[in-house]
Structures are given as C-alpha cells and as structure tokens.
Write an enzyme that holds these catalytic residues in place. Structure first.
Site, PDB file in Angstrom:
ATOM      1  N   GLU A  95       0.817  -1.362  -0.066  1.00 26.99           N
ATOM      2  CA  GLU A  95      -0.216   0.015  -0.154  1.00 26.99           C
ATOM      3  C   GLU A  95       0.922   1.357  -0.093  1.00 26.99           C
ATOM      4  O   GLU A  95       1.974   1.319   0.659  1.00 26.99           O
ATOM      5  CB  GLU A  95      -0.744   0.175   1.201  1.00 26.99           C
ATOM      6  CG  GLU A  95      -1.780   1.139   1.331  1.00 26.99           C
ATOM      7  CD  GLU A  95      -1.519   2.364   1.710  1.00 26.99           C
ATOM      8  OE1 GLU A  95      -1.959   3.420   1.775  1.00 26.99           O
ATOM      9  OE2 GLU A  95      -0.521   2.179   2.717  1.00 26.99           O
ATOM     10  N   SER A  96       0.534   2.387  -0.773  1.00 27.28           N
ATOM     11  CA  SER A  96       1.277   3.502  -0.945  1.00 27.28           C
ATOM     12  C   SER A  96       2.690   3.324  -1.510  1.00 27.28           C
ATOM     13  O   SER A  96       2.777   2.579  -2.391  1.00 27.28           O
ATOM     14  CB  SER A  96       1.372   4.318   0.448  1.00 27.28           C
ATOM     15  OG  SER A  96       1.623   5.484   0.457  1.00 27.28           O
TER      16      SER A  96
END
Length: 512
Positions: free
Chosen positions: A206-207
């Site tokens: 994520e990210s």
C-alpha cells in the site's frame, strides 16, 4: 544416563512441531526456530542480508551468511532509521541500520503442504514504517503471510556520483529496492521449508509499498519471483524528469545524483567516506519525507514504466489494484484561491486552463478540495488507471480494479467532505482497526467480502468465488471497476474527466 535422556528429549521436543506447527526448520543459512503465537508458527526476525553498516552503508545488500547452531527468530527486528511515525506498525521498536529482516507466519502442518504465500511490502513514503506485524485472518485461510523490511529514506535511496563509481554496476540509489528484491529471492528460495509453494507467491503493498510492487512488476530482476501482485494506492507510471514536485515525474539519474551532492554540501562533508561516518539519526533529520526517492537507474528501474508497458516489457502477472476516493486530502493543506490558481500556472503552464477546467474552484474551500482531488489523481488514481489500461492492451493476465469510497469511523481521520482518505481501505481488507469503535453491520459485511477477495486472489490469481459479488476483468469505459461504497457493485471508472487531463498532461511531458 539421566542427563543423556534429558538431552535427547530436549532435541526431540525442538524437532517435533507443537500442535503440528512447523516451529523448527532449515533454510539456506541453517536451522531456525520460531514461536507459536495465536495458534500459528511465527518466525519474526529472519535475517536475509548482512547488516548494512560501516562500509556496507549505501551498497547493495549482501546475502546473509550461514549461521552456527539454531537461530531463534523470536523477536521483531529493529526499525530502519526514520522520522517518528506513530501510525505505522512497529512504532515502538528501536531504530537501527541493522534492519534487514523478514517474517514468516505459517499455518502449514507439513513442509509438503505447498500453501500460497502473501508477501507484504509496507508503505510510508519510502521514509517511515516497519515490517512488524502478523495477519491472522489470512493465515487462518491457509495462506502463509510474510512481511519484509528494507532501508528507508537517505539510507535506502541516496544517489551520488562517488557511490556510482564504487558500484560494480556503475549505479547508486535504490538500495531499498535491492533489499526488497533480495528478500523476495530469499522467500522464493526458502518458503518451501515453511510449507509454502514458491510458485504461488503474491506480492502486495500500500502507498510506497504499492509503488514498490509496481516497480517490481516492471523490473527484469524480479522476473519469476511472484505470480500475482496487489497494489493499493500506488504505482510508478510518471514520466522521467528532473523535478518531482507535485508528483509529476520520477527523478532522472542526473538530478538524483545532484540531490546527493547537495546533501553532502549541507552536511559539510568532503566525500562519501565522511558521509559514511555521519550517525544515521543525523542523516535522517536532514532529509524530509519524499526528498529522496527511487530513481531510474537502468538496472532495477530500466526506463519510464509507462513506455515499458507500452512495449510489453514487464512481468505479466494477474494484478489487483485500486485507489481511494479522497486519499489526496491526507496530503493537502489549505490554500487560498489566488494561490491555487498561481500553482496551476506554475506547474501546468500552457495546460493550466485545462487543469482549472478539470479541477475548478471559486473560493478558498473549493480550492482546497480541488487541490486534494489533484493530489488523489496525480499521486494515485491516474497511475493506477494507466497501469490497468496498458496491461489490458499489451498483456495477457487479468486486471482487477477497485475504487474504495467508504466513509468510516475506522479511518485515521475523516475527510471534511466524506469519502475515503489514504489507507482507509486497510481495515476492510486486513481486519485491524485504527480506532476503538466497532465496525457497523454494513462495514462488517463489506469487510467480509473485501478481505475474501484478497484471500481468493492470493490463492488463485482471481478474487472471485461462490457467494461473492462478481468482479469482472477490467475493461476501459465499461462497468468493470469494483466500487466499494455502502456495499459493492461494478461501474465505470470514476473521475474520468480528471484522469483524461492527466493522461494528456503526462503524454505532453513525455513528448518534450
């Protein structure tokens, strides 16, 4: 005789798994022992590389040498040096340059189980975060959960002419990505010892973790290390350029080297030898989040990723990817209408009028919201959209795209206009909660479905199974994006006008 019997019993106790779990096994470096937590075998701090300290600072990771005796993987490894971030896992762990560890949490009862493997690459802007943590909900479903640590910030991504001259490859920077690649190679080569199948590995993040996943999907060095990829709010399809401001480029090599030289000058050091003597905590203080980033080095990141995908030069595996409806708000600060228009002209130049048409504002509050929408699209949504379209054009593997839009008390903080900010999807996938409020009945229902999608994809490369809303293979301009808001349904991609603007803008940047 009594002592001999006790010794034999001790050895047998170590060799026989408790409750059938694999608590002792052998990997390339030697024998290793885990612990039993929540009913599963957990190996917390497996060293996959030598500590990158002293002369190994700013060098490619060195595979961990064999150890003598039984290595006890019973405590979490230390965090990489970073700025304090209480919202990341492992925030209470001390920091150290000796940070290259990974974890394995396995439900396997036998080394012959050949279970699917989920590998998490944590986010944090390539500047903060920790690999520490488990994922019981996935492991209960017969999945081995791994998490990997890598060097961050200036220690993980410094590019500098002297470092390039030192390197056998003639490059510098991207040490954090090299760490990730070595960890993935270690997992691929050793996961069978924990009951896993090296041919059933899914990488996820994520990210910045999602950006890492995107980069590995395009890197020839990662070929064959995974069969599927999950990317939440991250990708790396920006053009290559000298200026990364407003997330309009990934740094070219020359400008990245200049950032390294500027750091050396600020610290008053003559050369890399002196920089290696600067305490890590001082280096971290000097460099703000996002100032040092992965760079196109011609080795790990070989070129503009958009161009690579246009040519079909990437690891063609099934992907599940998406973004959140208001995640740009986390990166947005209030701005006056006049300042917003000035920014539009400064950043987008002769396309400023088109930008303001796509992101209109008539007062200060609207300017703030428009800026948040810009951040959502140029940082996250456009890259995800480009990835999905390009892979469908030039690849053979399925693409599953989502748009998370659930406004929930579970988020770190809520957007002033509703919607889902950055990381808002994570409680619905992984089950943990940022806040003590319980899930509502609707949220529980959504959590059950969404987490099952991720589990199914890890097991088979397809999120679908009986009893779940059908998730179609993505097709541009067709209702094939899974919209996650007060339930789940398929629709066309939202924010099409804004995505079209960035498609045109980034194309113009590439043609300069």
């Amino acid at each position: 005789m009594k002592k001999l019997l006790l010794s034999i019993c001790s050895v047998l106790a170590m060799a026989i798994p408790s409750n059938g779990q694999i608590l002792n096994t052998t990997v390339a470096q030697g024998e290793i022992e885990g612990v039993l937590e929540n009913g599963f075998a957990l190996y917390k701090n497996i060293p996959y590389a030598e500590a990158p300290v002293g002369n190994l600072r700013w060098k490619a990771p060195v595979p961990k040498a064999p150890w003598k005796g039984v290595y006890k993987a019973d405590k979490w490894g230390l965090r990489p040096f970073q700025t304090t971030d209480p919202n990341q896992g492992g925030a209470n762990l001390p920091m150290s340059e000796d940070c290259l560890y990974l974890s394995v949490q396995t439900p396997a009862m036998s080394k012959d189980d050949k279970l699917p493997v989920f590998v998490m690459i944590h986010g944090g802007g390539f500047t903060t975060g920790s690999y520490a943590g488990t994922q019981d909900s996935f492991v209960k479903e017969g999945i081995i959960y791994c998490s990997i640590e890598y060097r961050l910030g200036v220690l993980g991504f410094l590019t500098h002419p002297e470092l390039s001259k030192e390197s056998p490859m003639g490059i510098s920077g991207n040490y954090g990505l090299m760490d990730q690649l070595l960890a993935l190679q270690w997992i691929h080569d050793n996961i069978a010892a924990f009951g896993g199948d090296p041919e059933k590995i899914t990488i996820a993040g994520e990210s910045a973790g999602g950006i890492s996943v995107s980069m590995h999907c395009a890197s020839p060095l990662a070929k064959g290390l995974f069969r599927g990829a999950i990317c939440e709010s991250g990708s790396s399809f920006w053009p290559v350029g000298a200026d990364r401001s407003k997330n309009t480029a990934i740094a070219d090599y020359k400008s990245a080297e200049q950032i390294g030289l500027d750091l050396q000058k600020r610290l008053g050091k003559k050369n890399i030898k002196q920089l290696r003597q600067v305490p890590a905590e001082e280096l971290v203080k000097d460099v703000p989040m996002g100032a040092i980033w992965p760079v196109v080095d011609g080795y790990i990141i070989t070129d503009d990723q958009y161009k690579l995908y246009e040519k079909g030069e990437y690891n063609d595996v099934p992907v599940l990817l998406g973004t959140n409806s208001d995640e740009g708000m986390l990166f947005t600060r209030p701005m006056s209408l006049d300042a917003y228009k000035a920014m539009a002209n400064a950043v987008y130049g002769d396309m400023a009028d088109k930008f303001l048409e796509a992101y209109p504002a008539n007062n200060d509050m609207e300017a703030c919201f428009a800026l948040a929408d810009m951040n959502r699209d140029c940082m996250f949504a456009w890259g995800t959209y480009a990835w999905a379209n390009l892979q469908r054009q030039t690849g053979k593997s399925n693409v599953y795209m989502y748009y998370f839009d659930q406004d929930s008390e579970q988020t770190i903080f809520r957007s002033p206009r509703g919607g889902a900010i950055h990381v808002a999807e994570m409680p619905f996938i992984y089950g943990y909660q940022f806040k003590p409020q319980p899930f509502t009945e609707l949220e529980k229902h959504m959590c059950d479905i969404i987490s099952k999608y991720w589990i199914n994809f890890t097991k088979t490369g397809n999120p679908n199974s009986d009893g779940l809303p059908y998730w179609a293979n993505y097709e541009k301009d067709k209702p094939s994006v899974m919209i996650m808001k007060n339930g789940l349904h398929l629709d066309v991609v939202p924010n099409q006008k804004q995505l079209d603007f960035f498609e045109e803008y980034f194309k113009a940047q590439r043609n300069k």
